[in-house]
Design a protein around this motif. Structure first.
Motif, PDB file in Angstrom:
ATOM      1  N   SER A 152      32.705  16.244  20.333  1.00 32.77           N
ATOM      2  CA  SER A 152      33.679  16.667  19.322  1.00 32.77           C
ATOM      3  C   SER A 152      35.061  16.860  19.932  1.00 32.77           C
ATOM      4  N   GLU A 153      35.111  17.332  21.190  1.00 33.63           N
ATOM      5  CA  GLU A 153      36.396  17.521  21.852  1.00 33.63           C
ATOM      6  C   GLU A 153      37.033  16.181  22.195  1.00 33.63           C
ATOM      7  N   SER A 200      33.555   2.955  22.945  1.00 31.31           N
ATOM      8  CA  SER A 200      33.562   2.575  24.361  1.00 31.31           C
ATOM      9  C   SER A 200      33.218   3.770  25.248  1.00 31.31           C
ATOM     10  N   LEU A 201      33.750   4.941  24.892  1.00 33.72           N
ATOM     11  CA  LEU A 201      33.442   6.147  25.656  1.00 33.72           C
ATOM     12  C   LEU A 201      31.948   6.438  25.612  1.00 33.72           C
ATOM     13  N   ALA A 202      31.355   6.267  24.438  1.00 38.29           N
ATOM     14  CA  ALA A 202      29.913   6.475  24.303  1.00 38.29           C
ATOM     15  C   ALA A 202      29.134   5.453  25.136  1.00 38.29           C
ATOM     16  N   PHE A 203      29.578   4.189  25.089  1.00 39.16           N
ATOM     17  CA  PHE A 203      28.888   3.130  25.817  1.00 39.16           C
ATOM     18  C   PHE A 203      28.960   3.356  27.324  1.00 39.16           C
ATOM     19  N   ILE A 204      30.121   3.759  27.809  1.00 34.95           N
ATOM     20  CA  ILE A 204      30.274   4.013  29.244  1.00 34.95           C
ATOM     21  C   ILE A 204      29.356   5.154  29.683  1.00 34.95           C
ATOM     22  N   ASN A 205      29.285   6.206  28.882  1.00 32.42           N
ATOM     23  CA  ASN A 205      28.389   7.309  29.210  1.00 32.42           C
ATOM     24  C   ASN A 205      26.934   6.865  29.205  1.00 32.42           C
ATOM     25  N   GLU A 220      24.996  13.873  22.823  1.00 27.37           N
ATOM     26  CA  GLU A 220      26.421  13.877  22.517  1.00 27.37           C
ATOM     27  C   GLU A 220      26.976  12.469  22.370  1.00 27.37           C
ATOM     28  N   TYR A 221      26.645  11.558  23.302  1.00 26.95           N
ATOM     29  CA  TYR A 221      27.240  10.228  23.196  1.00 26.95           C
ATOM     30  C   TYR A 221      26.623   9.433  22.047  1.00 26.95           C
ATOM     31  N   LYS A 222      25.359   9.697  21.707  1.00 27.29           N
ATOM     32  CA  LYS A 222      24.765   9.024  20.553  1.00 27.29           C
ATOM     33  C   LYS A 222      25.428   9.480  19.256  1.00 27.29           C
ATOM     34  N   LYS A 223      25.719  10.786  19.180  1.00 29.13           N
ATOM     35  CA  LYS A 223      26.378  11.330  17.996  1.00 29.13           C
ATOM     36  C   LYS A 223      27.785  10.747  17.854  1.00 29.13           C
ATOM     37  N   LEU A 224      28.498  10.662  18.959  1.00 29.41           N
ATOM     38  CA  LEU A 224      29.851  10.091  18.943  1.00 29.41           C
ATOM     39  C   LEU A 224      29.815   8.634  18.526  1.00 29.41           C
ATOM     40  N   TRP A 225      28.850   7.904  19.063  1.00 34.60           N
ATOM     41  CA  TRP A 225      28.734   6.466  18.820  1.00 34.60           C
ATOM     42  C   TRP A 225      28.362   6.182  17.369  1.00 34.60           C
ATOM     43  N   GLU A 226      27.382   6.901  16.869  1.00 35.66           N
ATOM     44  CA  GLU A 226      26.914   6.683  15.506  1.00 35.66           C
ATOM     45  C   GLU A 226      28.010   6.945  14.478  1.00 35.66           C
TER      46      GLU A 226
END
Length: 496
Positions: A152-153, A200-205, A220-226
């Motif tokens: 979220s941040e 991209s941030l989610a994919f890199i993570n 967190e990265y799945k939530k951001l990506w979705e």
């Protein structure tokens, strides 16, 4: 991005059809400074702007040129030369734009005179406006947020950056300096670019989670990506007008493949080993895309992979498949010029190897540059550090004839050291043959690779890297020009 020097001077049947209509968008240009041989400009086919789908025009001796195109809606047209962008014009039907390009001044190098010129100037200040501006791919932009551990941040920071960028256009719209169509085009493009950054941030993570270097947890990265595909779906036709369509869809397909379908990365590695990774990627795209979006993605995929000059034979098959499935596609004419070199590459492999190409055996025993060179002919060595995946390295090979002539006059020996891994040995051998690289060839083992990085002074060694050694392999000059700067290289060698 990297990167390339392809000039497409093709008049498309699609474009010819448009000429029977009124040429309702006119760009009148004037170049100050060094006049390039051609100006490439992206053609707005169905409102789509992609850096590889271009036409060309030749300026006159005074630097004047004129471009006439047809588009029924607002769209982007980028002007460039050899994949170096001069600037972007946001065009609308029935309008004329006067363009000033200064090829030698870092300031005021691109100016659009029109009733919306403030908007044009503001847009051209955006470093991430397209792939070839050199400053902003999704991946490079996400580096700013790589240490964020709460999605979220990260999302909030990216959203704030987007709002700042859009604010200037909102004010221009309020002042009636730009039209609603102009504003909507820019806003849609910027919305998708910043959502692409989040993806991209989610994919890199995801990628670095295997080494446990990820800042965002899997949750967190799945939530951001979705979330990005819920608010900005790939089915939105406005996305087609963005220069970032291809890369946004690519990120969407990665998300579905790795997160939704949970395809193991080892499966993808196996496809790569079998020379079927591109076929897999297109087949997977067909499961999630259709119509104009699939046609565009399919064509853009072939083009993007082909210009990397890895010469995969698989791309020839995919091109033939594309022509069969889209027999009247306007994109075919853009693909033919980048497929022809791949066909030539594989035809070259059937020819005998140049006898001046020498492969060094027993390279597993080499622990250093000195070890590698002491086995050769006891002359000074001009060493080229390269790799098959390095585009700039392969660009240098175009000027090798001048290089070999210069080295012969200096009684110096040419040595190529590749840092390709074992899984790219086949590509290494094929590219040496295709580019006709005369001289000695070594593919570095782990110890030689480590020694090179120590000599370079950084683990992130930049290539191509050229240096000069004495007969015993001691470096005399650590940084030399490549063959593309042959006059400067000659001066450097004369100083020796």
């Amino acid at each position: 991005m990297k990167l390339f020097q392809l000039i497409l001077v093709l008049l498309l049947p699609f474009f010819a059809v448009c000429q029977t209509k009124k040429d309702n968008i006119k760009i009148i240009g004037k170049i100050a400074g060094k006049i390039p041989e051609t100006i490439e400009y992206t053609l707005p086919i169905n409102g789509i702007e992609y850096f590889g789908f271009t036409n060309s025009i030749q300026p006159d001796s005074a630097g004047n040129f004129e471009i006439n195109v047809y588009s029924s809606k607002a769209c982007f047209i980028d002007l460039s030369n050899s994949y170096k962008s001069f600037g972007t014009v946001i065009v609308e039907p029935e309008m004329t734009y006067n363009i000033s390009i200064n090829t030698e001044s870092p300031e005021n190098k691109f100016r659009v005179a029109s009733k919306n010129e403030k908007g044009q100037a503001l847009y051209n200040q955006i470093k991430t406006r397209n792939m070839i501006t050199g400053d902003g791919h999704f991946e490079s932009e996400t580096k700013k947020y790589k240490n964020d551990s709460i999605s979220s941040e990260a999302k909030q920071k990216i959203e704030y950056q987007r709002e700042l960028e859009i604010a200037g256009f909102q004010q221009l719209l309020k002042d009636k300096t730009i039209s609603k169509d102009f504003y909507n085009l820019v806003k849609s493009d910027r919305d998708y670019f910043y959502k692409g950054m989040q993806g991209s941030l989610a994919f890199i993570n995801y990628l670095i989670s295997a080494q446990k270097n990820n800042s965002l947890s899997p949750t967190e990265y799945k939530k951001l990506w979705e979330g990005i595909f819920e608010t900005n779906p790939v089915t939105n036709l406005n996305l087609l007008s963005s220069p970032w369509f291809y890369f946004y869809v690519e990120n969407y397909l990665r998300y579905n493949e790795l997160i939704i379908d949970a395809i193991d990365r080892s499966t993808l590695t196996e496809f790569n080993k079998q020379g079927l990774i591109h076929t897999h990627n297109i087949d997977y795209a067909k499961k999630h895309l259709s119509g104009l979006q699939l046609e565009y993605y399919f064509a853009a995929y072939i083009y993007y992979e082909a210009i990397n000059n890895n010469y995969e034979k698989e791309l020839i098959t995919l091109f033939e498949q594309f022509k069969k499935e889209y027999s009247s596609s306007s994109y075919t004419h853009f693909l033919e010029p980048v497929i022809i070199p791949i066909i030539a590459f594989h035809k070259k492999q059937a020819e005998p190897l140049n006898e001046k190409i020498k492969f060094i055996t027993n390279t597993t025993t080499f622990n250093s540059v000195k070890d590698a060179l002491k086995t050769l002919n006891g002359k000074q060595y001009y060493v080229d550090i390269w790799a098959t995946w390095c585009g700039p390295c392969k660009e240098e090979f175009k000027d090798n004839a001048k290089l070999y002539e210069l080295l012969k006059s200096k009684n110096m020996t040419m040595v190529y050291v590749s840092i390709d891994k074992d899984n790219r040995e086949k590509q290494w051998l094929e590219m040496i043959h295709f580019y006709n690289l005369e001289g000695f060839h070594i593919r570095a083992n782990e110890k030689l690779d480590a020694d090179l990085r120590q000599l370079y002074g950084s683990q992130s060694m930049g290539i191509p890297w050229h240096f000069l050694t004495d007969e015993n392999g001691n470096i005399i000059k650590k940084r030399l020009s490549g063959p593309s700067e042959i006059e400067n290289l000659e001066k450097q060698l004369n100083e020796n």
